[in-house]
Design a protein around this motif. Structure first.
Motif, mmCIF file in Angstrom:
data_model
loop_
_atom_site.group_PDB
_atom_site.id
_atom_site.type_symbol
_atom_site.label_atom_id
_atom_site.label_comp_id
_atom_site.label_asym_id
_atom_site.label_seq_id
_atom_site.Cartn_x
_atom_site.Cartn_y
_atom_site.Cartn_z
ATOM 1 N N THR A 174 -37.284 101.438 88.643
ATOM 2 C CA THR A 174 -36.128 100.279 89.253
ATOM 3 C C THR A 174 -36.432 99.525 90.188
ATOM 4 O OG1 THR A 174 -35.053 102.410 88.463
ATOM 5 C CG2 THR A 174 -33.733 100.878 89.184
ATOM 6 N N ALA A 175 -36.798 99.987 91.232
ATOM 7 C CA ALA A 175 -37.111 99.208 92.420
ATOM 8 C C ALA A 175 -37.993 97.963 91.930
ATOM 9 C CB ALA A 175 -37.871 99.695 93.614
ATOM 10 N N GLU A 176 -38.824 98.060 91.269
ATOM 11 C CA GLU A 176 -39.438 96.747 90.569
ATOM 12 C C GLU A 176 -38.700 95.687 89.794
ATOM 13 O OE1 GLU A 176 -43.199 97.467 88.293
ATOM 14 O OE2 GLU A 176 -43.740 98.699 89.862
ATOM 15 N N VAL A 177 -37.807 96.565 88.918
ATOM 16 C CA VAL A 177 -36.921 95.521 88.081
ATOM 17 C C VAL A 177 -36.093 94.812 89.127
ATOM 18 C CG1 VAL A 177 -35.205 95.632 86.743
ATOM 19 C CG2 VAL A 177 -37.229 97.113 86.176
ATOM 20 N N ILE A 178 -35.572 95.429 90.054
ATOM 21 C CA ILE A 178 -34.376 94.959 91.108
ATOM 22 C C ILE A 178 -35.154 93.793 91.946
ATOM 23 C CG2 ILE A 178 -33.081 95.483 93.277
ATOM 24 C CD1 ILE A 178 -32.182 97.899 91.779
ATOM 25 N N GLY A 179 -36.441 94.057 92.316
ATOM 26 C CA GLY A 179 -37.328 93.105 93.060
ATOM 27 C C GLY A 179 -37.305 91.827 92.251
ATOM 28 N N ARG A 180 -37.643 91.971 90.980
ATOM 29 C CA ARG A 180 -37.726 90.815 90.063
ATOM 30 C C ARG A 180 -36.400 90.098 89.972
ATOM 31 N NH1 ARG A 180 -41.082 93.861 86.886
ATOM 32 N NH2 ARG A 180 -39.454 94.168 85.235
ATOM 33 N N ARG A 181 -35.252 90.814 90.027
ATOM 34 C CA ARG A 181 -34.031 90.059 89.591
ATOM 35 C C ARG A 181 -33.504 89.511 91.034
ATOM 36 N NH1 ARG A 181 -30.585 91.712 85.367
ATOM 37 N NH2 ARG A 181 -32.193 91.211 83.499
ATOM 38 N N PHE A 182 -33.775 90.332 92.115
ATOM 39 C CA PHE A 182 -32.794 89.679 93.335
ATOM 40 C C PHE A 182 -33.982 89.349 94.570
ATOM 41 C CE2 PHE A 182 -30.188 92.971 91.080
ATOM 42 C CZ PHE A 182 -28.909 92.182 90.982
ATOM 43 N N GLY A 183 -35.179 89.452 94.388
ATOM 44 C CA GLY A 183 -36.196 88.925 95.156
ATOM 45 C C GLY A 183 -35.944 89.610 96.727
ATOM 46 N N SER A 184 -35.928 88.625 97.681
ATOM 47 C CA SER A 184 -35.807 89.058 99.169
ATOM 48 C C SER A 184 -34.280 89.439 99.448
ATOM 49 C CB SER A 184 -36.101 87.930 99.993
ATOM 50 O OG SER A 184 -35.232 86.943 99.841
ATOM 51 N N ALA A 185 -33.403 89.666 98.643
ATOM 52 C CA ALA A 185 -31.948 90.078 98.681
ATOM 53 C C ALA A 185 -32.139 91.430 98.492
ATOM 54 C CB ALA A 185 -30.988 89.266 97.914
ATOM 55 N N ALA A 186 -33.229 92.187 98.176
ATOM 56 C CA ALA A 186 -33.099 93.483 97.695
ATOM 57 C C ALA A 186 -33.830 94.068 99.078
ATOM 58 C CB ALA A 186 -33.775 93.492 96.417
ATOM 59 N N ALA A 187 -33.533 95.295 99.147
ATOM 60 C CA ALA A 187 -34.166 96.278 100.280
ATOM 61 C C ALA A 187 -34.456 97.519 99.738
ATOM 62 C CB ALA A 187 -33.611 96.412 101.365
ATOM 63 N N THR A 188 -35.626 98.303 99.820
ATOM 64 C CA THR A 188 -35.972 99.338 99.160
ATOM 65 C C THR A 188 -36.028 100.606 100.435
ATOM 66 O OG1 THR A 188 -37.301 98.600 97.891
ATOM 67 C CG2 THR A 188 -37.489 100.844 97.872
ATOM 68 N N LEU A 189 -35.144 101.842 100.262
ATOM 69 C CA LEU A 189 -35.525 102.682 101.300
ATOM 70 C C LEU A 189 -35.976 104.057 100.518
ATOM 71 C CD1 LEU A 189 -31.971 102.350 103.199
ATOM 72 C CD2 LEU A 189 -34.555 102.163 104.060
ATOM 73 N N HIS A 190 -37.168 104.423 100.349
ATOM 74 C CA HIS A 190 -37.527 105.641 99.647
ATOM 75 C C HIS A 190 -38.691 106.441 100.530
ATOM 76 C CE1 HIS A 190 -41.373 104.364 98.199
ATOM 77 N NE2 HIS A 190 -40.982 103.169 97.876
ATOM 78 N N SER A 191 -38.525 107.608 100.080
ATOM 79 C CA SER A 191 -39.500 108.734 100.701
ATOM 80 C C SER A 191 -41.085 108.243 100.621
ATOM 81 C CB SER A 191 -39.199 110.245 100.433
ATOM 82 O OG SER A 191 -39.379 110.050 99.014
ATOM 83 N N GLY A 192 -41.473 107.673 99.956
ATOM 84 C CA GLY A 192 -42.811 107.290 99.740
ATOM 85 C C GLY A 192 -43.254 106.267 100.790
ATOM 86 N N MET A 193 -42.029 105.815 101.568
ATOM 87 C CA MET A 193 -42.541 104.821 102.702
ATOM 88 C C MET A 193 -42.891 105.702 103.978
ATOM 89 S SD MET A 193 -39.496 102.199 101.315
ATOM 90 C CE MET A 193 -39.392 101.253 103.135
ATOM 91 N N THR A 194 -43.515 105.267 104.856
ATOM 92 C CA THR A 194 -43.454 105.589 106.093
ATOM 93 C C THR A 194 -42.002 105.710 106.818
ATOM 94 O OG1 THR A 194 -44.242 103.956 107.542
ATOM 95 C CG2 THR A 194 -45.695 105.134 106.306
ATOM 96 N N GLY A 195 -41.996 106.240 107.883
ATOM 97 C CA GLY A 195 -40.648 106.353 108.709
ATOM 98 C C GLY A 195 -40.617 105.040 109.205
ATOM 99 N N SER A 196 -41.524 104.309 109.702
ATOM 100 C CA SER A 196 -41.473 103.140 110.433
ATOM 101 C C SER A 196 -41.187 102.039 109.227
ATOM 102 C CB SER A 196 -42.521 102.890 111.330
ATOM 103 O OG SER A 196 -43.678 102.820 110.438
ATOM 104 N N GLU A 197 -41.919 102.060 108.042
ATOM 105 C CA GLU A 197 -41.457 101.075 107.038
ATOM 106 C C GLU A 197 -39.846 101.244 106.551
ATOM 107 O OE1 GLU A 197 -45.794 101.119 104.644
ATOM 108 O OE2 GLU A 197 -44.115 102.291 104.038
ATOM 109 N N ARG A 198 -39.419 102.453 106.587
ATOM 110 C CA ARG A 198 -38.147 102.711 105.904
ATOM 111 C C ARG A 198 -37.015 102.040 107.369
ATOM 112 N NH1 ARG A 198 -36.671 108.054 105.351
ATOM 113 N NH2 ARG A 198 -38.706 108.705 106.191
#
Ligand code: ADP
Ligand code: ZN
Ligand code: ZN
Length: 701
Positions: free
Chosen positions: A234-258
């Motif tokens: 879903t993050a990919e689909v949203i990235g394609r639709r909304f570009g830099s207006a989108a942000a992701t926050l998920h557990s696969g990222m490191t704490g500092s990435e999040r």
């Protein structure tokens, strides 16, 4: 819960007084521990300490990190400034949270019976420095938008209209006597909609269009998806639709990435946030819409303190901030189903598959006559599917090779030394493993109790299926996806990518292959053993089994009208399995809700569970008895107490587990009893005993 790591403070910090003026030299700090109170400190020498920042402060003999929630000019009333210790070091250069976050944390602490600092810790990414994370590039927007179907259009219009009417709680208070719009629950005042549609009916497209409309109106969107595989898709689909207006926050990222993404959202640089459970806390302003995709999914409930449910937080935020809460699933939770029946949630139906598929034919098959784990029917369909050049998914919710070890002479069962659960045989490692604590041992050659050789592992896991499938179909490419084969970061994505590309003929695995995935080439889905969840002593067992079968079945025939599902079971007469095979969703919920109502379980009651754990069995028993004795006189008239009792998993990782359960008609009075109970218990608490509250528990194991 981090309480265990904190030694009792020999010189307790000074509890803070009520908040007063700001801008001064004293700050109030809360911690990620089950403490209700905030503590006062003097600001650091540089004067950097300010609300919204995290800081290292002395606590007893050590320094720990806390969250600064307020600042004052003068020391708290009744305290000498000489007794107040100073902040050691401020962690953040700019604030990472604000009053809205603090207010939400305060509400969470009250609702989930936890500390305010514990709530803040659940909300705010744990990174120390903000890292950069290039989730979505600004370029390459490819709005490959299909023409909406009539049903989709109707749903979108209804949803957009509801979002336009949603108002913040503050603005609503004036309308007290006025007629409320029908689709607003009386209790919370939340505007709620549900996109109820079979798998593959185009819910995602409606979610995306609704999000676009909200963004166009200058408001913001939270888009929640279940944990693991679906997040990325879903993050990919949203990235394609909304570009830099989108942000992701998920557990696969490191704490500092999040933390980096969190700060970008805070600064208003992203208008739509996609992620699992914790993304519900995204610090968006002007929130217009919260989407909960696959609303029934178990990963929306946190497994640690605070054991919050993202849907509950979403209801709170929607109500306060005047956003629409939009949920969707082919198999709603029983809670949502009831709210739809009551009219508190407005339902929009999507009844057809849109990309050429049809609901699959589902065939129940008894496993009673089969020696291995693949029935003749299932093998035949696998063969046919391969001949057609199409793909198969095999699903089993149990990893490992064989499930339990039992002696047929004396009945002995091999269980974990530290947990009261069976060990699972993992053939590839040659070990018997505990899935709760990781304990492992060599599988015994004979019964450890009576020496009989008529003993061994029985039941099957994904590893065994892999072996059977590989030997039955040597020419087919088989891959297994479960916690054992996907431990390495990126390996699940690799497997799924190769399956999508057609480089794998049979994908077999646990839940990981069941959730929301969309593979055009899949014709056949085999549910290897549908009964695994039914054996659990839990009032949601039927609901879970039903929804899992329907969801897994939904992976078949998404693009071609010849999808087929084989459901293998030893309990074909069980209503959950029968109704799932008939795709009789209405029928299942009608019967299930009747039964819940008769038994007085949610959604017809509310539950609060207290779990006690201790290394000492005696202490665990005593604490549970004390809790129960204290609880009894506190119960409101329409409430009941169950227990004290041993938890179904009575020993876990070396800790003995006991619980009590409070059940009542309404949450308000039950809540008051529970807080009082915790307060009174706190005065009698023994060392080495931990009590954890679970408000609205989803399982009772
Ligand atoms: P759901 O979320 O309801 O399970 P999806 O959103 O995955 O269903 O949709 C299934 C498929 O249908 C996707 O491939 C999607 O691109 C496609 N789809 C969605 N809406 C339309 C439409 N209006 N016309 C054609 N295809 C569509
Ligand atoms: Zn024996
Ligand atoms: Zn164990």
């Amino acid at each position: 819960m981090n309480a265990a790591r904190i030694s009792p403070a020999p010189e307790p910090p000074v509890p803070a007084a009520s908040p007063r003026a700001s801008g001064g030299a004293y700050v109030e700090v809360v911690f990620d521990i089950p403490l209700a109170a905030a503590y006062s400190y003097k600001t650091d020498e540089k004067g950097e300490a300010a609300p919204g920042k995290r800081a290292m402060v002395p606590f007893g003999k050590r320094d720990i990190m806390g969250y600064i929630v307020a600042k004052h000019d003068s020391p708290p009333a009744g305290l000498e400034s000489g007794k107040i210790r100073a902040v050691r070091r401020v962690v953040d250069r700019e604030p990472v949270f604000d009053e809205d976050n603090v207010a939400l944390a305060r509400w969470m602490a009250a609702y989930y019976l936890c500390g305010q600092g514990e709530a803040l810790a659940a909300m705010i990414p744990s990174g120390r420095r903000t890292g950069s994370f290039s989730s979505f590039s600004g370029e390459e927007l490819t709005p490959e938008k299909p023409e909406l179907s009539a049903e989709q259009r109707e749903a979108l219009e209804g949803i957009t209209a509801m979002a336009g009417q949603a108002v913040p709680a503050a603005a609503r208070s004036g309308e007290a006597g006025a007629a409320r719009p029908a689709a607003r629950s009386g209790e919370t005042g939340t505007a709620m909609a549900y996109l109820y549609g079979i798998t593959g009916s185009g819910k995602t497209e409606v979610f995306l269009r609704a999000a676009e409309k909200i963004l166009e109106a200058g408001k913001t969107v939270i888009y929640l998806v279940p944990e693991i595989s679906l997040t990325h898709q879903t993050a990919e689909v949203i990235g394609r639709r909304f570009g830099s207006a989108a942000a992701t926050l998920h557990s696969g990222m490191t704490g500092s990435e999040r933390l980096g993404e969190w700060m970008r959202v805070r600064r208003g640089e992203a208008g739509i946030v996609v992620g699992p459970r914790s993304a519900v806390f995204a610090p968006l302003k002007r929130l217009g819409l919260i989407i909960i995709d696959e609303e029934h999914d178990g990963s929306y409930k946190s497994g640690n303190t605070p054991r919050y449910h993202a849907r509950q937080i979403a209801m709170r935020r929607s109500s306060l901030e005047g956003a629409l809460l939009l949920m969707g699933s082919a198999t709603p939770s029983a809670e949502a189903w009831k709210l739809m029946n009551d009219g508190a949630i407005r339902r929009f139906n999507l009844s057809r598959r849109l990309s050429g598929g049809k609901p699959p034919e589902i065939v129940p098959v008894s496993l009673a006559e089969t020696s291995g784990c693949l029935s003749a029917e299932l093998k035949e369909e696998i063969r046919k599917t391969a001949q057609m050049g199409r793909q198969t998914i095999l699903f089993l919710n149990r990893r490992g090779f064989a499930y339990f070890y039992q002696c047929r002479s004396c009945g002995y069962e091999l269980t974990c030394k530290h947990c009261s659960v069976s060990l699972t045989y993992h053939k590839s490692r040659g070990r018997a493993l505990c899935h709760y604590c990781g304990y492992q041992t060599k599988p015994p050659a004979a019964c450890p109790k009576c020496g009989s050789l008529d003993a061994g592992f029985r039941g099957f896991g994904t590893e065994l299926i892999e072996e059977e499938v590989t030997s039955a179909f040597p020419g087919l490419r088989v891959r297994r996806a479960d916690a054992d084969t996907t431990a390495k970061k990126g390996s699940l994505a690799e497997i799924l990518g190769r399956f999508r590309a057609g480089e794998i003929d049979i994908l077999l695995g646990t839940q990981m292959v069941a959730k929301g995935l969309n593979f055009p080439g899949v014709r056949l889905v085999g549910v290897v053993f549908a009964d695994t969840g039914l054996q659990l002593p839990d009032f949601r067992a039927a609901e879970r089994t039903f929804s899992l079968i329907v969801q897994v079945a939904g992976r078949a025939g998404r693009y071609f009208p010849d999808g087929k599902v084989i459901v293998q079971s030893l309990r074909l007469s069980d209503p959950a399995i029968r109704k799932a095979c008939a795709l009789d969703i209405e029928g299942f919920f009608a019967a299930e809700l009747r039964q819940r109502s008769a038994q007085g379980f949610p959604p017809y009651s509310r539950l609060i569970r207290f779990t006690v754990r201790s290394r000492s069995e005696e202490k665990a028993d005593r604490a549970a008895a004390v809790l129960a004795a204290l609880a009894r006189p506190l119960l409101p008239p329409d409430a009941e107490l169950f227990g004290p009792a041993e938890c179904p998993v009575g020993l876990k990782a070396g800790s003995y587990r006991r619980h009590i359960l409070l059940r009542g008609k309404r949450m308000g009075p039950l809540h008051r009893a529970a807080s009082l109970l915790l307060e009174r218990y706190g005065r009698e608490k023994e060392a080495g005993v931990y009590v954890e509250a679970d408000v609205d528990p989803v399982d009772l194991l």
